[in-house]
Design a protein around this motif. Structure first.
Motif, PDB file in Angstrom:
ATOM      1  N   ILE A 222      12.090 101.576  38.577  1.00  0.00           N
ATOM      2  CA  ILE A 222      13.467 101.124  38.392  1.00  0.00           C
ATOM      3  C   ILE A 222      14.061 100.679  39.723  1.00  0.00           C
ATOM      4  O   ILE A 222      14.807  99.713  39.775  1.00  0.00           O
TER       5      ILE A 222
ATOM      6  N   GLU B 225      15.745 100.030  24.289  1.00  0.00           N
ATOM      7  CA  GLU B 225      14.410 100.597  24.508  1.00  0.00           C
ATOM      8  C   GLU B 225      14.503 101.547  25.686  1.00  0.00           C
ATOM      9  O   GLU B 225      14.818 101.132  26.789  1.00  0.00           O
ATOM     10  N   LYS B 226      14.204 102.844  25.433  1.00  0.00           N
ATOM     11  CA  LYS B 226      14.420 103.873  26.455  1.00  0.00           C
ATOM     12  C   LYS B 226      13.172 104.718  26.661  1.00  0.00           C
ATOM     13  O   LYS B 226      12.361 104.878  25.758  1.00  0.00           O
ATOM     14  N   ASN B 227      13.106 105.331  27.840  1.00  0.00           N
ATOM     15  CA  ASN B 227      12.068 106.315  28.100  1.00  0.00           C
ATOM     16  C   ASN B 227      12.577 107.692  27.650  1.00  0.00           C
ATOM     17  O   ASN B 227      13.670 107.790  27.069  1.00  0.00           O
TER      18      ASN B 227
ATOM     19  N   HIS C 106      16.577 106.413  29.898  1.00  0.00           N
ATOM     20  CA  HIS C 106      16.713 105.281  30.822  1.00  0.00           C
ATOM     21  C   HIS C 106      15.972 104.077  30.244  1.00  0.00           C
ATOM     22  O   HIS C 106      15.028 104.226  29.477  1.00  0.00           O
ATOM     23  N   PRO C 107      16.387 102.881  30.628  1.00  0.00           N
ATOM     24  CA  PRO C 107      15.769 101.680  30.058  1.00  0.00           C
ATOM     25  C   PRO C 107      14.306 101.528  30.475  1.00  0.00           C
ATOM     26  O   PRO C 107      13.923 101.893  31.585  1.00  0.00           O
ATOM     27  N   THR C 108      13.510 100.982  29.545  1.00  0.00           N
ATOM     28  CA  THR C 108      12.139 100.616  29.876  1.00  0.00           C
ATOM     29  C   THR C 108      12.194  99.422  30.834  1.00  0.00           C
ATOM     30  O   THR C 108      13.264  98.838  31.055  1.00  0.00           O
ATOM     31  N   ASN C 109      11.045  99.056  31.377  1.00  0.00           N
ATOM     32  CA  ASN C 109      11.004  97.904  32.288  1.00  0.00           C
ATOM     33  C   ASN C 109      11.521  96.641  31.611  1.00  0.00           C
ATOM     34  O   ASN C 109      12.285  95.882  32.205  1.00  0.00           O
ATOM     35  N   LYS C 110      11.122  96.422  30.373  1.00  0.00           N
ATOM     36  CA  LYS C 110      11.578  95.251  29.615  1.00  0.00           C
ATOM     37  C   LYS C 110      13.094  95.294  29.443  1.00  0.00           C
ATOM     38  O   LYS C 110      13.783  94.297  29.637  1.00  0.00           O
ATOM     39  N   GLU C 111      13.608  96.451  29.094  1.00  0.00           N
ATOM     40  CA  GLU C 111      15.048  96.618  28.897  1.00  0.00           C
ATOM     41  C   GLU C 111      15.811  96.437  30.216  1.00  0.00           C
ATOM     42  O   GLU C 111      16.902  95.870  30.235  1.00  0.00           O
TER      43      GLU C 111
ATOM     44  N   SER D 119      21.285 100.743  26.194  1.00  0.00           N
ATOM     45  CA  SER D 119      19.849 100.566  26.408  1.00  0.00           C
ATOM     46  C   SER D 119      19.180 100.772  25.056  1.00  0.00           C
ATOM     47  O   SER D 119      19.256 101.857  24.489  1.00  0.00           O
TER      48      SER D 119
END
Length: 179
Positions: A2, A81-83, A87-92, A79
């Motif tokens: 991130i 798409e989250k982990n 927190h947002p994924t790389n795509k998000e 967000s």
């Protein structure tokens, strides 16, 4: 990972920020060229037992003209798409960064000077933290409502009078201690 996106985000942002010069005799502030080399401090904290991040623009530590830019403008972006921490994924994160760039560019075109304080990443959403002149409120709302119509990720737009920047003071206190 991130932090790499934050770095890219802040290196390529075409921002027009507030002047830190003393008040001019005419009580106006000169427009500045876009600022490319701003310094940001990344702060880690917790909210509701979840890890959070703040990326705070060091330019406004001990900023003397807060009262001119006395209206906080916080934009909450969901967000999708989250982990596991929310927190947002790389795509998000890329989608958020593109949306943030669009918002900053549109505000810059119409408002001219304003203060880009930074972002927070919380569980499930991110905030864009800005301070604007009270007289720019209507124009800012119009711009953001137009963007919000196209971008369903924008959850809310919050404006509050905050002449001492109390809403972000803890970030600046922590930033000062960290640096």
């Amino acid at each position: 990972m991130i932090q790499k996106y934050y770095f890219l985000l802040f290196c390529f942002f075409p921002l027009i920020s507030c002047s830190q010069n003393k008040k001019l005799e005419s009580e106006t502030i000169k427009s500045e060229a876009p600022i490319i080399n701003q310094n940001f401090t990344t702060l880690k904290f917790e909210a509701n037992g979840k890890p959070c991040l703040a990326s705070i623009n060091d330019r406004y530590i001990d900023f003397k003209e807060k009262s001119i830019f006395s209206l906080s403008l916080f934009i909450m972006v969901n967000s999708l798409e989250k982990n596991i921490d929310g927190h947002p994924t790389n795509k998000e994160a890329l989608i958020f960064n593109n949306l943030q760039t669009e918002i900053i560019q549109e505000l810059s075109k119409i408002l001219g000077n304003y203060c880009y304080v930074g972002t927070t990443t919380m569980s499930g959403y991110r905030d864009i933290l800005l301070y604007i002149k009270p007289e720019d409120q209507t124009k800012a709302i119009e711009i953001l409502e137009r963007i919000k119509e196209k971008q369903s990720r924008i959850e809310s737009i919050s404006l509050e009078s905050d002449p001492n920047w109390e809403a972000v003071s803890s970030f600046y206190e922590a930033s000062t201690l960290k640096n």
